[in-house]
Design an enzyme around this catalytic site. Structure first.
Site, PDB file in Angstrom:
ATOM      1  N   ARG A 118       4.543  -0.104   0.976  1.00 56.82           N
ATOM      2  CA  ARG A 118       4.413  -1.232   0.033  1.00 56.82           C
ATOM      3  C   ARG A 118       5.163  -2.454   0.579  1.00 56.82           C
ATOM      4  O   ARG A 118       4.697  -3.573   0.490  1.00 56.82           O
ATOM      5  CB  ARG A 118       4.977  -0.881  -1.349  1.00 56.82           C
ATOM      6  CG  ARG A 118       4.103  -0.003  -2.201  1.00 56.82           C
ATOM      7  CD  ARG A 118       2.778  -0.596  -2.573  1.00 56.82           C
ATOM      8  NE  ARG A 118       2.811  -1.566  -3.635  1.00 56.82           N
ATOM      9  CZ  ARG A 118       1.750  -1.908  -4.377  1.00 56.82           C
ATOM     10  NH1 ARG A 118       0.566  -1.345  -4.167  1.00 56.82           N
ATOM     11  NH2 ARG A 118       1.839  -2.811  -5.301  1.00 56.82           N
ATOM     12  N   LYS A 137      -9.546  -2.491   3.213  1.00 53.95           N
ATOM     13  CA  LYS A 137     -10.659  -2.940   2.378  1.00 53.95           C
ATOM     14  C   LYS A 137     -11.727  -3.627   3.245  1.00 53.95           C
ATOM     15  O   LYS A 137     -11.456  -3.965   4.412  1.00 53.95           O
ATOM     16  CB  LYS A 137     -10.110  -3.893   1.313  1.00 53.95           C
ATOM     17  CG  LYS A 137      -9.128  -3.219   0.331  1.00 53.95           C
ATOM     18  CD  LYS A 137      -8.597  -4.225  -0.687  1.00 53.95           C
ATOM     19  CE  LYS A 137      -7.695  -3.557  -1.719  1.00 53.95           C
ATOM     20  NZ  LYS A 137      -7.199  -4.503  -2.737  1.00 53.95           N
ATOM     21  N   ARG A 158      -0.238  -8.755   3.863  1.00 54.06           N
ATOM     22  CA  ARG A 158      -0.925  -9.686   2.954  1.00 54.06           C
ATOM     23  C   ARG A 158      -0.372 -11.111   3.090  1.00 54.06           C
ATOM     24  O   ARG A 158      -1.099 -12.084   2.913  1.00 54.06           O
ATOM     25  CB  ARG A 158      -0.789  -9.187   1.516  1.00 54.06           C
ATOM     26  CG  ARG A 158      -1.649  -7.941   1.237  1.00 54.06           C
ATOM     27  CD  ARG A 158      -1.209  -7.278  -0.058  1.00 54.06           C
ATOM     28  NE  ARG A 158      -2.138  -6.252  -0.542  1.00 54.06           N
ATOM     29  CZ  ARG A 158      -1.910  -5.516  -1.619  1.00 54.06           C
ATOM     30  NH1 ARG A 158      -0.797  -5.691  -2.324  1.00 54.06           N
ATOM     31  NH2 ARG A 158      -2.789  -4.606  -2.007  1.00 54.06           N
ATOM     32  N   THR A 206       0.746  -8.133  -4.293  1.00 55.03           N
ATOM     33  CA  THR A 206      -0.704  -8.158  -4.537  1.00 55.03           C
ATOM     34  C   THR A 206      -1.367  -9.513  -4.237  1.00 55.03           C
ATOM     35  O   THR A 206      -2.440  -9.571  -3.658  1.00 55.03           O
ATOM     36  CB  THR A 206      -0.971  -7.793  -6.017  1.00 55.03           C
ATOM     37  OG1 THR A 206      -0.284  -6.577  -6.304  1.00 55.03           O
ATOM     38  CG2 THR A 206      -2.448  -7.652  -6.299  1.00 55.03           C
ATOM     39  N   TYR A 252      -9.082   3.479  -9.094  1.00 52.65           N
ATOM     40  CA  TYR A 252      -8.220   2.507  -9.766  1.00 52.65           C
ATOM     41  C   TYR A 252      -7.790   2.956 -11.159  1.00 52.65           C
ATOM     42  O   TYR A 252      -6.823   2.428 -11.694  1.00 52.65           O
ATOM     43  CB  TYR A 252      -8.895   1.134  -9.813  1.00 52.65           C
ATOM     44  CG  TYR A 252      -8.734   0.400  -8.491  1.00 52.65           C
ATOM     45  CD1 TYR A 252      -7.483  -0.056  -8.067  1.00 52.65           C
ATOM     46  CD2 TYR A 252      -9.806   0.207  -7.632  1.00 52.65           C
ATOM     47  CE1 TYR A 252      -7.306  -0.684  -6.849  1.00 52.65           C
ATOM     48  CE2 TYR A 252      -9.646  -0.432  -6.401  1.00 52.65           C
ATOM     49  CZ  TYR A 252      -8.388  -0.878  -6.028  1.00 52.65           C
ATOM     50  OH  TYR A 252      -8.213  -1.502  -4.817  1.00 52.65           O
ATOM     51  N   HIS A 285      -5.311  -1.625   0.375  1.00 53.69           N
ATOM     52  CA  HIS A 285      -4.748  -0.972  -0.802  1.00 53.69           C
ATOM     53  C   HIS A 285      -3.612  -0.089  -0.320  1.00 53.69           C
ATOM     54  O   HIS A 285      -3.732   0.559   0.724  1.00 53.69           O
ATOM     55  CB  HIS A 285      -5.796  -0.104  -1.501  1.00 53.69           C
ATOM     56  CG  HIS A 285      -5.156   0.862  -2.469  1.00 53.69           C
ATOM     57  ND1 HIS A 285      -4.794   0.481  -3.731  1.00 53.69           N
ATOM     58  CD2 HIS A 285      -4.756   2.153  -2.325  1.00 53.69           C
ATOM     59  CE1 HIS A 285      -4.196   1.504  -4.331  1.00 53.69           C
ATOM     60  NE2 HIS A 285      -4.161   2.530  -3.503  1.00 53.69           N
ATOM     61  N   GLU A 330      -4.008   9.836  -5.617  1.00 50.04           N
ATOM     62  CA  GLU A 330      -4.993   9.135  -4.785  1.00 50.04           C
ATOM     63  C   GLU A 330      -5.364   9.962  -3.549  1.00 50.04           C
ATOM     64  O   GLU A 330      -6.527   9.995  -3.150  1.00 50.04           O
ATOM     65  CB  GLU A 330      -4.431   7.777  -4.344  1.00 50.04           C
ATOM     66  CG  GLU A 330      -4.346   6.807  -5.510  1.00 50.04           C
ATOM     67  CD  GLU A 330      -3.738   5.450  -5.151  1.00 50.04           C
ATOM     68  OE1 GLU A 330      -3.694   4.584  -6.031  1.00 50.04           O
ATOM     69  OE2 GLU A 330      -3.308   5.259  -3.991  1.00 50.04           O
TER      70      GLU A 330
HETATM   71  P1  ADP Z   1      -2.049  -3.591  -5.663  1.00 48.92           P
HETATM   72  O1  ADP Z   1      -3.288  -3.490  -4.804  1.00 48.92           O
HETATM   73  O2  ADP Z   1      -1.033  -4.523  -5.049  1.00 48.92           O
HETATM   74  O3  ADP Z   1      -1.458  -2.256  -6.030  1.00 48.92           O
HETATM   75  P2  ADP Z   1      -3.120  -3.743  -8.368  1.00 48.92           P
HETATM   76  O4  ADP Z   1      -3.139  -2.256  -8.377  1.00 48.92           O
HETATM   77  O5  ADP Z   1      -2.459  -4.419  -9.522  1.00 48.92           O
HETATM   78  O6  ADP Z   1      -2.491  -4.320  -7.022  1.00 48.92           O
HETATM   79  O7  ADP Z   1      -4.610  -4.299  -8.328  1.00 48.92           O
HETATM   80  C1  ADP Z   1      -5.584  -3.706  -7.514  1.00 48.92           C
HETATM   81  C2  ADP Z   1      -6.380  -4.760  -6.779  1.00 48.92           C
HETATM   82  O8  ADP Z   1      -7.110  -5.544  -7.733  1.00 48.92           O
HETATM   83  C3  ADP Z   1      -5.573  -5.802  -6.015  1.00 48.92           C
HETATM   84  O9  ADP Z   1      -5.184  -5.374  -4.739  1.00 48.92           O
HETATM   85  C4  ADP Z   1      -6.542  -6.965  -5.956  1.00 48.92           C
HETATM   86  O10 ADP Z   1      -7.508  -6.809  -4.913  1.00 48.92           O
HETATM   87  C5  ADP Z   1      -7.260  -6.882  -7.306  1.00 48.92           C
HETATM   88  N1  ADP Z   1      -6.666  -7.735  -8.345  1.00 48.92           N
HETATM   89  C6  ADP Z   1      -5.560  -7.474  -9.085  1.00 48.92           C
HETATM   90  N2  ADP Z   1      -5.332  -8.452 -10.000  1.00 48.92           N
HETATM   91  C7  ADP Z   1      -6.333  -9.361  -9.820  1.00 48.92           C
HETATM   92  C8  ADP Z   1      -6.672 -10.600 -10.459  1.00 48.92           C
HETATM   93  N3  ADP Z   1      -5.976 -11.098 -11.455  1.00 48.92           N
HETATM   94  N4  ADP Z   1      -7.767 -11.261 -10.030  1.00 48.92           N
HETATM   95  C9  ADP Z   1      -8.518 -10.769  -9.026  1.00 48.92           C
HETATM   96  N5  ADP Z   1      -8.260  -9.607  -8.408  1.00 48.92           N
HETATM   97  C10 ADP Z   1      -7.185  -8.897  -8.781  1.00 48.92           C
HETATM   98 MG    MG Z   2      -2.142  -0.783  -7.303  1.00 49.88          MG
END
Ligand code: ADP
Ligand code: MG
Length: 203
Positions: A120, A15, A137, A126, A55, A160, A171
């Site tokens: 992962r 990112k 992370r 996350t 997303y 991501h 994706e």
């Molecule tokens: P991951 O990236 O671990 O798969 P998610 O798919 O749930 O997580 O969410 C995508 C991205 O959205 C996260 O990596 C993070 O940057 C952002 N994100 C998720 N939940 C929140 C939140 N509650 N507040 C701010 N940003 C968030």
């Molecule tokens: Mg995700």
């Protein structure tokens, strides 16, 4: 193990904060040293449409991410500022689009046995505040939901990583054309997957 199982693929995005923090090499190195193979890579400033589609490829993503955020607050004994998971995700998505289109990103496809799960694991959970030590992370960021939600922005967590094999397939097809991905052998594959090591070990 079936040959195809050694060719599982997953999608990674460094990112904009990962690039600004000069961590591309560190991140690539962690996936490389576990034995995964880089089979596609590109750099770009993505459009808002590309990020929104990325997303929302998984129709369940909005609900899952909203629920995960609520649990993140509750596990720390905190009350989430918003209690409707879909309302949370609507804000997250808006902030994510703005975060991910602010500068260049590096998009990669990594291949190998259990690629999705391994990546992962190395990437970590996350929310950096609770991501395990030793993960990308967990080791390189100090952000949290309360910090990012309070400042009305996305959680900065450097990378991501696809969440499941199905998500990875969708994706990869979203970001890469077939001819941008490479199927090739690495010398290292022998030691990673070989059944007869006598040729290498000389015994
Ligand atoms: P991951 O990236 O671990 O798969 P998610 O798919 O749930 O997580 O969410 C995508 C991205 O959205 C996260 O990596 C993070 O940057 C952002 N994100 C998720 N939940 C929140 C939140 N509650 N507040 C701010 N940003 C968030
Ligand atoms: Mg995700």
């Amino acid at each position: 193990m079936h040959k195809q199982a050694k060719k599982e693929r997953t999608l990674i995005i460094v990112k904009p904060d990962g690039i600004q923090r000069a961590l591309i090499g560190e991140i690539v190195g962690r996936y490389e040293r576990v034995g995964l193979k880089l089979v596609g890579v590109k750099m770009m400033i993505p459009t808002e449409e590309l990020i929104e589609k990325h997303y929302t490829l998984d129709p369940e993503w909005r609900m899952k991410t909203g629920l995960k955020t609520i649990k993140g607050y509750q596990d720390k004994g905190l009350v989430p500022p918003i209690t409707d998971p879909l309302e949370i995700t609507a804000k997250v998505l808006k902030n994510l689009i703005s975060y991910m289109t602010k500068g260049p990103i590096v998009v990669m496809v990594w291949e190998g046995a259990h690629a999705v799960q391994i990546v992962r694991k190395l990437t970590g959970g996350t929310e950096p505040l609770t991501s395990d030590v030793g993960t990308i992370r967990g080791d390189f960021v100090l952000d949290s939901y309360s910090l990012s939600d309070g400042d009305k922005r996305a959680v900065r967590n450097l990378v991501h990583a696809s969440g499941s094999v199905t998500e990875a397939k969708d994706e990869i097809a979203h970001w890469f054309k077939k001819e941008e991905l490479f199927d090739y052998n690495l010398f290292m594959d022998h030691i990673t997957y070989g059944t007869d090591l006598s040729e290498i070990l000389g015994n």
